[in-house]
Design a protein around this motif. Structure first.
Motif, mmCIF file in Angstrom:
data_model
loop_
_atom_site.group_PDB
_atom_site.id
_atom_site.type_symbol
_atom_site.label_atom_id
_atom_site.label_comp_id
_atom_site.label_asym_id
_atom_site.label_seq_id
_atom_site.Cartn_x
_atom_site.Cartn_y
_atom_site.Cartn_z
ATOM 1 N N GLY A 1 49.583 36.822 30.916
ATOM 2 C CA GLY A 1 50.157 37.570 29.807
ATOM 3 C C GLY A 1 49.341 38.764 29.348
ATOM 4 O O GLY A 1 49.643 39.353 28.304
ATOM 5 N N ALA A 2 48.337 39.158 30.116
ATOM 6 C CA ALA A 2 47.496 40.293 29.719
ATOM 7 C C ALA A 2 48.256 41.610 29.874
ATOM 8 O O ALA A 2 49.054 41.784 30.794
ATOM 9 C CB ALA A 2 46.219 40.328 30.555
ATOM 10 N N LEU A 3 47.999 42.543 28.964
ATOM 11 C CA LEU A 3 48.577 43.884 29.049
ATOM 12 C C LEU A 3 47.561 44.781 29.734
ATOM 13 O O LEU A 3 46.559 45.180 29.144
ATOM 14 C CB LEU A 3 48.912 44.409 27.651
ATOM 15 N N LEU A 4 47.835 45.103 30.992
ATOM 16 C CA LEU A 4 46.916 45.902 31.802
ATOM 17 C C LEU A 4 47.524 47.257 32.149
ATOM 18 O O LEU A 4 47.159 47.876 33.139
ATOM 19 C CB LEU A 4 46.563 45.132 33.082
ATOM 20 N N ILE A 5 48.425 47.714 31.302
ATOM 21 C CA ILE A 5 49.133 48.969 31.568
ATOM 22 C C ILE A 5 48.124 50.117 31.692
ATOM 23 O O ILE A 5 47.335 50.380 30.784
ATOM 24 C CB ILE A 5 50.127 49.278 30.442
ATOM 25 N N GLY A 6 48.150 50.781 32.843
ATOM 26 C CA GLY A 6 47.273 51.933 33.058
ATOM 27 C C GLY A 6 45.805 51.608 33.167
ATOM 28 O O GLY A 6 44.963 52.516 33.163
ATOM 29 N N ALA A 7 45.446 50.341 33.293
ATOM 30 C CA ALA A 7 44.027 49.970 33.398
ATOM 31 C C ALA A 7 43.482 50.376 34.758
ATOM 32 O O ALA A 7 44.196 50.426 35.760
ATOM 33 C CB ALA A 7 43.862 48.465 33.195
ATOM 34 N N ASP A 8 42.184 50.664 34.792
ATOM 35 C CA ASP A 8 41.503 51.035 36.032
ATOM 36 C C ASP A 8 40.809 49.801 36.590
ATOM 37 O O ASP A 8 39.752 49.394 36.107
ATOM 38 C CB ASP A 8 40.489 52.143 35.758
ATOM 39 N N LEU A 9 41.406 49.205 37.604
ATOM 40 C CA LEU A 9 40.829 48.034 38.257
ATOM 41 C C LEU A 9 40.503 48.333 39.718
ATOM 42 O O LEU A 9 40.488 47.446 40.570
ATOM 43 C CB LEU A 9 41.790 46.852 38.173
ATOM 44 N N ARG A 10 40.208 49.593 39.986
ATOM 45 C CA ARG A 10 39.819 49.951 41.346
ATOM 46 C C ARG A 10 38.578 49.169 41.767
ATOM 47 O O ARG A 10 37.638 49.004 40.987
ATOM 48 C CB ARG A 10 39.544 51.451 41.450
ATOM 49 N N ASP A 11 38.639 48.677 42.995
ATOM 50 C CA ASP A 11 37.496 47.971 43.609
ATOM 51 C C ASP A 11 37.111 46.695 42.868
ATOM 52 O O ASP A 11 36.042 46.134 43.104
ATOM 53 C CB ASP A 11 36.269 48.899 43.688
ATOM 54 N N ALA A 12 37.966 46.210 41.972
ATOM 55 C CA ALA A 12 37.646 44.988 41.233
ATOM 56 C C ALA A 12 37.814 43.765 42.127
ATOM 57 O O ALA A 12 38.632 43.748 43.046
ATOM 58 C CB ALA A 12 38.541 44.861 40.006
ATOM 59 N N ASP A 13 37.015 42.740 41.849
ATOM 60 C CA ASP A 13 37.135 41.459 42.543
ATOM 61 C C ASP A 13 38.100 40.589 41.746
ATOM 62 O O ASP A 13 37.762 40.076 40.677
ATOM 63 C CB ASP A 13 35.761 40.784 42.639
ATOM 64 N N LEU A 14 39.312 40.447 42.248
ATOM 65 C CA LEU A 14 40.367 39.703 41.564
ATOM 66 C C LEU A 14 40.799 38.484 42.376
ATOM 67 O O LEU A 14 41.893 37.960 42.181
ATOM 68 C CB LEU A 14 41.558 40.625 41.304
ATOM 69 N N ARG A 15 39.927 38.039 43.243
ATOM 70 C CA ARG A 15 40.251 36.865 44.047
ATOM 71 C C ARG A 15 40.489 35.646 43.146
ATOM 72 O O ARG A 15 39.739 35.399 42.217
ATOM 73 C CB ARG A 15 39.131 36.566 45.036
ATOM 74 N N THR A 16 41.564 34.935 43.420
ATOM 75 C CA THR A 16 41.929 33.714 42.706
ATOM 76 C C THR A 16 42.157 33.952 41.209
ATOM 77 O O THR A 16 42.157 33.003 40.427
ATOM 78 C CB THR A 16 40.858 32.602 42.891
#
Length: 275
Positions: A201-216
């Protein structure tokens, strides 16, 4: 049936998503359209006349919409292949049933994803039971579907999905960020370690998650419109839908895990068991 049961098959639908819902003129839709009125771009064959250029024509909201296969289920099963143009008397009921069926199919999609999580194996029997019960509901008459307690359905399924997520993310030994329901609009999080994070339910509109580790990481209900995921690692990301990915900014450097074969097999079995 194949795993397309939980994917939109517009060729077997009567253009329901182009008629049933209302559109409000905004950055997502170029026009105002009341509920129950066909979009002017809908052709006589129930296909979109600008499908290959929707964003350029001001309809990015259509690109990211996903009925999870509810459209063809309503058209082909609930109404036996009839459509609202050929049988105008069913139009109102058909349009009312669509959002109910969509919510059931969305629940089925999440349950199917949970069945593909090896760490949640101890929940699989309960998940399969919930899956079979939900598939049975999708076979109901229009009247039965409209009388359903959808909140009750979600109350039964959601605790299982949350537990499956917890079991999957428990294998991450580093600190797991908790961003449930967080307002992260436009947040600069490039290269962040969000492995095993809860982004429900997070609002991540326009967030910069380049190169982020989002595994699992758990993406249940997260708003990813315009989220920059270039270079991000989404391997084994939990409950990440195709519509969420379409809403985000991705490229060839975005690493995305694939849905487990077991989950697809289970939904086929449950569907076949109910006809």
């Amino acid at each position: 049936m194949t795993d397309l049961v939980l994917r939109a098959d517009c060729g077997r639908c009567a253009g329901l998503c182009c008629v049933a819902p209302a559109f409000a003129k905004s950055s997502d839709f170029a026009i105002d359209k009341p509920a129950g009125r066909a979009c002017p771009n809908l052709r006589d064959d129930f296909r979109c006349g600008i499908h290959d250029r929707l964003p350029q024509q001001g309809f990015p909201g259509c690109v990211v919409f996903d009925c999870f296969g509810a459209g063809q289920q309503v058209t082909q099963v609930t109404f036996g292949g009839r459509d609202w143009r050929g049988t105008p008397g069913i139009a109102g009921t058909m349009f009312a049933v669509l959002p109910v069926m969509r919510q059931l199919h969305e629940l089925l999609w999440y349950v199917t994803e949970a069945l593909a999580i090896p760490a949640a194996s101890r929940l699989h029997a309960r998940l399969r039971a919930a899956q079979e019960q939900t598939v049975a509901l999708t076979r109901g008459t229009p009247e039965e579907l409209l009388a359903l307690d959808l909140d009750g359905c979600r109350r039964t399924v959601n605790p299982l999905l949350q537990k499956a997520s917890e079991l999957a993310r428990a294998g991450v030994k580093t600190r797991r960020a908790d961003h449930r329901g967080a307002h992260l609009i436009g947040r600069r999080m490039r290269g962040a370690n969000l492995r095993g994070a809860s982004l429900r339910g997070a609002l991540l509109i326009g967030a910069d998650l380049r190169d982020a580790d989002l595994r699992t990481a758990d993406f249940t209900g997260a708003d990813l419109r315009g989220t920059d995921l270039r270079g991000a690692d989404l391997t084994d990301a939990l409950f990440l839908t195709e519509s969420q990915l379409k809403a985000a900014v991705t490229d060839g450097t975005t690493r995305i895990g694939r849905t487990g074969q077991e989950g697809r097999r289970q939904v086929r079995s449950a569907t076949e068991a109910h006809g």
